[in-house]
Design an enzyme around this catalytic site. Structure first.
Site, PDB file in Angstrom:
ATOM      1  N   GLY A 370       0.821  -1.195   0.000  1.00 57.89           N
ATOM      2  CA  GLY A 370       0.000   0.000   0.000  1.00 57.89           C
ATOM      3  C   GLY A 370       0.859   1.250   0.000  1.00 57.89           C
ATOM      4  O   GLY A 370       2.083   1.200  -0.142  1.00 57.89           O
ATOM      5  N   GLY A 371       0.190   2.381   0.180  1.00 58.82           N
ATOM      6  CA  GLY A 371       0.902   3.646   0.147  1.00 58.82           C
ATOM      7  C   GLY A 371       1.862   3.836   1.301  1.00 58.82           C
ATOM      8  O   GLY A 371       2.793   4.634   1.212  1.00 58.82           O
ATOM      9  N   GLN A 372       1.633   3.116   2.400  1.00 57.93           N
ATOM     10  CA  GLN A 372       2.472   3.322   3.576  1.00 57.93           C
ATOM     11  C   GLN A 372       3.467   2.189   3.831  1.00 57.93           C
ATOM     12  O   GLN A 372       4.279   2.282   4.738  1.00 57.93           O
ATOM     13  CB  GLN A 372       1.589   3.493   4.804  1.00 57.93           C
ATOM     14  CG  GLN A 372       0.695   4.737   4.717  1.00 57.93           C
ATOM     15  CD  GLN A 372      -0.161   4.888   5.957  1.00 57.93           C
ATOM     16  OE1 GLN A 372       0.217   4.462   7.029  1.00 57.93           O
ATOM     17  NE2 GLN A 372      -1.322   5.496   5.791  1.00 57.93           N
ATOM     18  N   THR A 374       4.721  -2.323   2.956  1.00 57.37           N
ATOM     19  CA  THR A 374       4.472  -3.684   2.485  1.00 57.37           C
ATOM     20  C   THR A 374       4.179  -4.576   3.680  1.00 57.37           C
ATOM     21  O   THR A 374       4.842  -4.478   4.709  1.00 57.37           O
ATOM     22  CB  THR A 374       5.696  -4.212   1.717  1.00 57.37           C
ATOM     23  OG1 THR A 374       6.008  -3.313   0.648  1.00 57.37           O
ATOM     24  CG2 THR A 374       5.420  -5.591   1.137  1.00 57.37           C
ATOM     25  N   VAL A 375       3.196  -5.474   3.527  1.00 55.22           N
ATOM     26  CA  VAL A 375       2.801  -6.370   4.614  1.00 55.22           C
ATOM     27  C   VAL A 375       3.243  -7.793   4.267  1.00 55.22           C
ATOM     28  O   VAL A 375       2.973  -8.289   3.170  1.00 55.22           O
ATOM     29  CB  VAL A 375       1.282  -6.335   4.851  1.00 55.22           C
ATOM     30  CG1 VAL A 375       0.896  -7.253   6.002  1.00 55.22           C
ATOM     31  CG2 VAL A 375       0.829  -4.905   5.150  1.00 55.22           C
ATOM     32  N   ASP A 486      -9.199   7.126   6.494  1.00 56.00           N
ATOM     33  CA  ASP A 486      -8.858   6.441   5.231  1.00 56.00           C
ATOM     34  C   ASP A 486      -9.605   5.108   5.138  1.00 56.00           C
ATOM     35  O   ASP A 486      -9.036   4.082   4.776  1.00 56.00           O
ATOM     36  CB  ASP A 486      -7.351   6.208   5.134  1.00 56.00           C
ATOM     37  CG  ASP A 486      -6.897   5.839   3.720  1.00 56.00           C
ATOM     38  OD1 ASP A 486      -7.653   6.119   2.768  1.00 56.00           O
ATOM     39  OD2 ASP A 486      -5.808   5.250   3.568  1.00 56.00           O
TER      40      ASP A 486
END
Length: 688
Positions: A370-372, A374-375, A486
């Site tokens: 995502g924008g913040q 990696t998982v 969000d």
């Protein structure tokens, strides 16, 4: 720690010995290795690299079954597995050699390799002659037909293999073995039945020569030979005495042993070895190196290695401290100490734990990006499966968002909000550790193909109710009101039972109870962003309500929040949905699964609720408490099939309904004759 250090020192010693031995094993600048095999002089690859043609090696770089090059003894085209200077042997193998066999339907033999006139003989010490099969007499014959060795094996009924107590499997029952004579350069094998009048009915019998260590390690069951086309054989080798002047006087640290074995009455060979206290290649000038020098080098390297480890450890500690400060560790400590956070539940993981858990952040462990950050999927030492979020490289402006997510999630305790297990700040980028949700995101669930658990109307309604309840908790019930800022289907996760869990609180904010709005730089995702917030930069609780309205429409339609396949004016799902309702085309855009499962009045009720959430005027939107209450009403009435609902026909209303709840009220009406009264106000809305 001590054991590991000792082991590393032993490895270092071994590597030094390897360096000492391998630094000068080949002649001059000649190639010293082919694939995984060392090629020491007097053997060599290429012209001028070997002592004579008998010791020439071909390094085949284009083998049929492997990309790794393999060495071959050029004179006999035998593949070389190992060359030993210490023992004067070379281990070779050759397809279909030297295995002899005879079968009930005929005899098949293989010609032996002829080593005559060469400096090679079949090694007496390293090889053994074997015969496999019962009722078997196998003999080994020299080229002139004289028998020079042999063995017999008998049959045992109802068994194909018996083993001795020591684990060997060639004891004269179904298999036998014997030694071979010295100086053997060519041989043939004969296989006969012991009982010629009544031979056994065994299909095939085998006789072969094989290297002892290989046989003991790889043929515990000798009958496996029938599935093999090749076996390794050890050859002894030596240097012809005519070449002795080349070695005397050139290497004072080496010695030679003349006439180590005889090839014929006219020729003999010799082998060289390093004197006591020296190691290396005795066939090269100054090829033997003093061990004392190696030990000195060893201690020097150990001292250097130890110093390096100490310095490295200090640097790592300092580096982790710097990362901790840079990643907001001090800010986090300040936030935790100044809030009512349960610090014990917010674990600080170390970097090694999470590297091991994610297999060093292997790309195969990635769950999403995502924008913040990696998982990654990980497994802790206690067996728990977790999701590890590796943040992107952040500047000081983004640092507050990361710490904010830790602090906010540490305050939340709700079954429909993803649980934060801890964080790690001693790495280059911050890491967050969450509970693992098995079934991905709501977005993937709605847009993917899930035949086992399809997104039915009941599933969608339950998920909507769970998300609404969690937002109501964040807005009204948490110790400090929290705005998510969000909310979207990719930030709603589904656990193993497809229960919704809100995630990704990086842009969330806590406010005091007397605040009505929050003025910030506009952040969020296009398609879910409150237009009023976009214009004024003032985020209120009703801004989350707008985002939830978009999610509710996605659950109704199965459409994405933004789609390039729709017309430009309807690119936004919210706009497309409102236009469809105003044009009385609601049921044209509802998902087929929803149309199949739900009653029309239920669809209308939820659609009107979504429309109210999407009102451009924030004040006219319902609160999350009201939204959760109305969704619970729809779900509760749907779960009560025994209630005879005499609902009045719902008139589709196209005018403003922001303060009317006609559709919901219709669902809540029940016949007085049935004696059923819907009393939602008298029961708790949510259970925490």
């Amino acid at each position: 720690m001590v054991v590991r250090t000792v082991f590393q020192i032993l490895l270092l010693l071994g590597s030094i010995n390897t360096v000492v031995k391998g630094a000068s094993i080949a002649k001059g600048s000649c190639q010293a290795q082919c694939g995984d095999v060392d090629i020491p002089y007097p053997f060599g690859i290429g012209a001028g690299c070997y002592i004579n043609d008998w010791f020439a090696i071909d390094c085949n770089n284009q083998t049929a079954v492997s990309s790794t090059p393999k060495p071959f003894l050029k004179s006999f085209k035998l593949e070389v597995l190992n060359i030993s200077l210490q023992h004067g042997t070379v281990l070779v193998k050759y397809v279909n050699y030297p295995i002899f066999w005879i079968c009930a339907n005929g005899t098949k033999t293989t010609a032996s390799v002829d080593l005559a006139s060469s400096p090679f003989v079949f090694s007496q010490l390293a090889n053994t002659f074997l015969a496999v099969g019962c009722d078997n007499f196998a003999s080994l014959a020299s080229p002139d037909g004289a028998i020079v060795g042999g063995c017999m094996s008998v049959c045992v009924k109802n068994t194909t293999l018996l083993t001795n107590n020591d684990g060997t499997s060639c004891n004269g029952i179904n298999c036998c073995q014997t030694s071979i004579p010295s100086s053997l350069q060519l041989f043939n094998a004969t296989i006969e039945s012991i009982n010629r009048e009544s031979p056994s009915n065994i299909d095939c019998k085998y006789a072969f020569l094989a290297e002892k260590m290989w046989f003991e390690a790889n043929l515990i069951n000798p009958f496996k030979i029938q599935n093999m086309s090749q076996v390794p054989v050890a050859l002894d080798w030596g240097i012809n005495t005519t070449l002795l002047p080349l070695f005397t006087g050139n290497n004072q640290s080496s010695s030679y042993n003349s006439s180590s074995y005889t090839r014929s009455s006219k020729s003999s060979t010799f082998t060289c070895f390093c004197k006591s206290g020296f190691e290396g290649n005795p066939y090269l000038p100054q090829g033997c190196t003093g061990i004392s020098t190696s030990l000195g080098l060893l201690f020097l390297l150990i001292g250097g290695w130890w110093s390096y480890k100490v310095v490295k450890k200090r640097n790592n500690i300092k580096r982790k401290e710097n990362f901790f400060k840079r990643n907001g560790g001090l800010l986090l400590q300040q936030q935790l100490s100044s809030s009512e956070v349960n610090v014990e539940k917010t674990k600080l993981f170390n970097s090694k734990e999470l590297e091991k858990a994610t297999n060093h952040f292997n790309v195969n462990r990635i769950l999403g990006q995502g924008g913040q950050g990696t998982v990654y999927k990980g497994m802790l030492v206690d067996g728990r499966i977790v999701a590890v979020k590796k943040s992107k490289v952040i500047d000081e402006a983004k640092l507050e968002e990361f710490i904010n997510e830790v602090v906010i999630l540490s305050q939340i305790n709700h079954r429909n909000v993803v649980k934060l297990l801890g964080c790690c700040l001693e790495t280059e980028v911050p890491l967050l550790v969450y509970e693992f949700t098995l079934n991905g995101t709501l977005s993937h669930y709605l847009n993917g193909q899930n035949e086992e658990y399809p997104p039915t109307w009941d599933m969608r309604l339950r998920i909507a109710n769970e998300v609404a309840g969690a937002l109501f908790y964040l807005h009204s019930t948490a110790s400090t009101p929290i705005y998510h800022r969000d909310l979207k289907t990719t930030n709603i996760l589904l656990d193993d039972k497809y229960r919704a869990k809100i995630a990704d609180f990086g842009t969330s904010r806590s406010i005091t109870v007397d605040q009505t709005h929050l003025t910030t730089v506009v952040q969020g995702t296009f398609g879910y962003l409150d237009p009023k917030y976009f214009q004024s930069s003032q985020f209120i609780d009703k801004s989350d309500v707008y985002s939830f309205g978009v999610v509710l429409v996605e659950l109704l339609t199965g459409e994405k929040a933004i789609s390039s396949t729709r017309t430009p004016e309807n690119k936004s799902l919210a706009t497309y949905f409102i236009h469809s309702m105003e044009e009385n085309n609601l049921f044209d855009i509802i998902d087929a699964q929803v149309m199949k499962d739900a009653k029309k009045e239920e669809i209308i009720a939820v659609a009107n609720l979504a429309k109210m959430c999407l009102n451009l005027t924030g004040k006219k939107r319902p609160t999350m408490k009201e939204v959760a209450k109305q969704l619970e009403a729809v779900q509760t009435l749907r779960k009560a099939p025994y209630v005879q609902q005499n609902c009045e026909e719902v008139e589709y209303v196209t005018t403003e309904m922001y303060e009317q709840w006609d559709a919901i009220s219709t669902l809540r009406m029940s016949s007085a004759n049935n004696g059923v009264v819907s009393s939602l106000e008298s029961r708790p809305l949510l259970y925490f």
